[in-house]
Design a protein around this motif. Structure first.
Motif, PDB file in Angstrom:
ATOM      1  N   ASN A   2       7.923  19.081   4.064  1.00  0.00           N
ATOM      2  CA  ASN A   2       8.955  18.555   3.170  1.00  0.00           C
ATOM      3  C   ASN A   2       8.623  17.191   2.573  1.00  0.00           C
ATOM      4  N   THR A   3       7.338  16.861   2.486  1.00  0.00           N
ATOM      5  CA  THR A   3       6.925  15.559   1.973  1.00  0.00           C
ATOM      6  C   THR A   3       5.862  15.710   0.896  1.00  0.00           C
ATOM      7  N   ILE A   4       6.116  15.092  -0.259  1.00  0.00           N
ATOM      8  CA  ILE A   4       5.095  14.967  -1.306  1.00  0.00           C
ATOM      9  C   ILE A   4       4.517  13.566  -1.177  1.00  0.00           C
ATOM     10  N   ILE A   5       3.206  13.487  -1.086  1.00  0.00           N
ATOM     11  CA  ILE A   5       2.531  12.186  -1.092  1.00  0.00           C
ATOM     12  C   ILE A   5       1.588  12.158  -2.281  1.00  0.00           C
ATOM     13  N   PHE A  56      19.363  16.467   2.744  1.00  0.00           N
ATOM     14  CA  PHE A  56      20.077  17.722   2.578  1.00  0.00           C
ATOM     15  C   PHE A  56      20.732  18.061   3.913  1.00  0.00           C
ATOM     16  N   GLU A  57      21.555  19.071   3.934  1.00  0.00           N
ATOM     17  CA  GLU A  57      22.261  19.431   5.159  1.00  0.00           C
ATOM     18  C   GLU A  57      21.305  19.732   6.310  1.00  0.00           C
ATOM     19  N   GLN A  58      20.256  20.495   6.054  1.00  0.00           N
ATOM     20  CA  GLN A  58      19.362  20.942   7.121  1.00  0.00           C
ATOM     21  C   GLN A  58      18.058  20.155   7.241  1.00  0.00           C
ATOM     22  N   THR A  59      17.706  19.364   6.227  1.00  0.00           N
ATOM     23  CA  THR A  59      16.409  18.695   6.247  1.00  0.00           C
ATOM     24  C   THR A  59      16.419  17.478   5.329  1.00  0.00           C
ATOM     25  N   THR A  60      15.387  16.708   5.385  1.00  0.00           N
ATOM     26  CA  THR A  60      15.206  15.559   4.496  1.00  0.00           C
ATOM     27  C   THR A  60      13.933  15.758   3.693  1.00  0.00           C
ATOM     28  N   PHE A  61      14.050  15.559   2.390  1.00  0.00           N
ATOM     29  CA  PHE A  61      12.916  15.636   1.484  1.00  0.00           C
ATOM     30  C   PHE A  61      12.368  14.221   1.302  1.00  0.00           C
ATOM     31  N   VAL A  62      11.066  14.040   1.463  1.00  0.00           N
ATOM     32  CA  VAL A  62      10.434  12.727   1.382  1.00  0.00           C
ATOM     33  C   VAL A  62       9.437  12.733   0.238  1.00  0.00           C
ATOM     34  N   TYR A  63       9.431  11.661  -0.540  1.00  0.00           N
ATOM     35  CA  TYR A  63       8.404  11.495  -1.559  1.00  0.00           C
ATOM     36  C   TYR A  63       7.871  10.071  -1.465  1.00  0.00           C
ATOM     37  N   GLU A  64       6.552   9.982  -1.526  1.00  0.00           N
ATOM     38  CA  GLU A  64       5.880   8.720  -1.217  1.00  0.00           C
ATOM     39  C   GLU A  64       4.662   8.544  -2.115  1.00  0.00           C
ATOM     40  N   VAL A  65       4.361   7.292  -2.408  1.00  0.00           N
ATOM     41  CA  VAL A  65       3.133   6.930  -3.110  1.00  0.00           C
ATOM     42  C   VAL A  65       2.358   6.024  -2.180  1.00  0.00           C
ATOM     43  N   GLN A  66       1.078   6.322  -2.006  1.00  0.00           N
ATOM     44  CA  GLN A  66       0.221   5.540  -1.113  1.00  0.00           C
ATOM     45  C   GLN A  66      -1.066   5.146  -1.825  1.00  0.00           C
ATOM     46  N   LEU A  67      -1.553   3.955  -1.530  1.00  0.00           N
ATOM     47  CA  LEU A  67      -2.878   3.548  -1.990  1.00  0.00           C
ATOM     48  C   LEU A  67      -3.906   4.121  -1.032  1.00  0.00           C
ATOM     49  N   GLU A  68      -4.987   4.645  -1.572  1.00  0.00           N
ATOM     50  CA  GLU A  68      -6.027   5.288  -0.770  1.00  0.00           C
ATOM     51  C   GLU A  68      -7.388   4.739  -1.194  1.00  0.00           C
ATOM     52  N   PRO A  69      -8.110   4.092  -0.278  1.00  0.00           N
ATOM     53  CA  PRO A  69      -9.392   3.469  -0.643  1.00  0.00           C
ATOM     54  C   PRO A  69     -10.541   4.444  -0.892  1.00  0.00           C
ATOM     55  N   THR A  70     -10.408   5.697  -0.477  1.00  0.00           N
ATOM     56  CA  THR A  70     -11.553   6.615  -0.544  1.00  0.00           C
ATOM     57  C   THR A  70     -11.517   7.574  -1.737  1.00  0.00           C
ATOM     58  N   ILE A  71     -10.546   7.416  -2.658  1.00  0.00           N
ATOM     59  CA  ILE A  71     -10.469   8.318  -3.806  1.00  0.00           C
ATOM     60  C   ILE A  71     -10.676   7.551  -5.109  1.00  0.00           C
ATOM     61  N   GLY A 121       0.781  -1.230   0.000  1.00  0.00           N
ATOM     62  CA  GLY A 121       0.000   0.000   0.000  1.00  0.00           C
ATOM     63  C   GLY A 121       0.810   1.276   0.000  1.00  0.00           C
ATOM     64  N   SER A 122       2.153   1.172   0.043  1.00  0.00           N
ATOM     65  CA  SER A 122       2.957   2.393  -0.022  1.00  0.00           C
ATOM     66  C   SER A 122       4.394   2.081  -0.425  1.00  0.00           C
ATOM     67  N   VAL A 123       5.036   3.100  -0.953  1.00  0.00           N
ATOM     68  CA  VAL A 123       6.465   3.056  -1.255  1.00  0.00           C
ATOM     69  C   VAL A 123       6.987   4.473  -1.028  1.00  0.00           C
ATOM     70  N   MET A 124       8.167   4.573  -0.403  1.00  0.00           N
ATOM     71  CA  MET A 124       8.692   5.869  -0.005  1.00  0.00           C
ATOM     72  C   MET A 124      10.186   5.953  -0.307  1.00  0.00           C
ATOM     73  N   GLU A 125      10.636   7.161  -0.602  1.00  0.00           N
ATOM     74  CA  GLU A 125      12.054   7.430  -0.835  1.00  0.00           C
ATOM     75  C   GLU A 125      12.395   8.750  -0.153  1.00  0.00           C
ATOM     76  N   THR A 126      13.664   8.922   0.206  1.00  0.00           N
ATOM     77  CA  THR A 126      14.095  10.171   0.840  1.00  0.00           C
ATOM     78  C   THR A 126      15.349  10.699   0.153  1.00  0.00           C
ATOM     79  N   THR A 127      15.521  12.009   0.228  1.00  0.00           N
ATOM     80  CA  THR A 127      16.733  12.680  -0.219  1.00  0.00           C
ATOM     81  C   THR A 127      17.184  13.579   0.920  1.00  0.00           C
TER      82      THR A 127
END
Length: 122
Positions: free
Chosen positions: A59-62, A34-49, A26-32
């Motif tokens: 700092n996260t794109i889902i 940086f010096e001050q923060t971590t950028f997160v990008y994720e794909v999730q399955l959602e039953p209500t859409i 139901g999900s897969v995630m990756e991170t990048t």
């Protein structure tokens, strides 16, 4: 997983194992990092859409995928999903989620888990 962002367009590309993980867990995630923060990008399955949706927070794109479509994606010939979301300001956000195919030209990138490029097939 790769992302490409240009203007109001966000495209995610997933390898075979990532599409399988998404379908099974139901999900897969990756991170990048940086010096001050971590950028997160994720794909999730959602039953209500019923169409792709996306959010950006702390700092996260889902990217959210309708569960009915995502759980069968690995076993199907479907290349990807697309949606244009009308934002509250009237602008549109173009969302695209695709299987990642091998490049037609030489690249130094590891493509061993990518899908075979259909343009190479006779």
């Amino acid at each position: 997983m790769k992302i490409r962002i240009k203007g109001n367009s966000v495209r995610f590309r997933l390898t075979q194992s990532e599409v399988k993980q998404l379908s099974e867990t139901g999900s897969v995630m990756e991170t990048t990092e940086f010096e001050q923060t971590t950028f997160v990008y994720e794909v999730q399955l959602e039953p209500t859409i019923t169409e792709l949706q996306a959010s950006f927070f702390e700092n996260t794109i889902i990217m959210k995928v309708p569960k009915d479509m995502g759980i069968h994606w690995f076993d199907s010939d479907t290349v990807g999903f697309e949606n244009r979301v009308v934002l509250t300001n009237g602008n549109q956000l173009h969302l695209l989620l695709e299987k990642d195919f091998t490049c037609l030209e030489n690249t130094s990138e590891d493509q061993s888990d990518n899908y075979p490029n259909p343009k190479l097939q006779c």
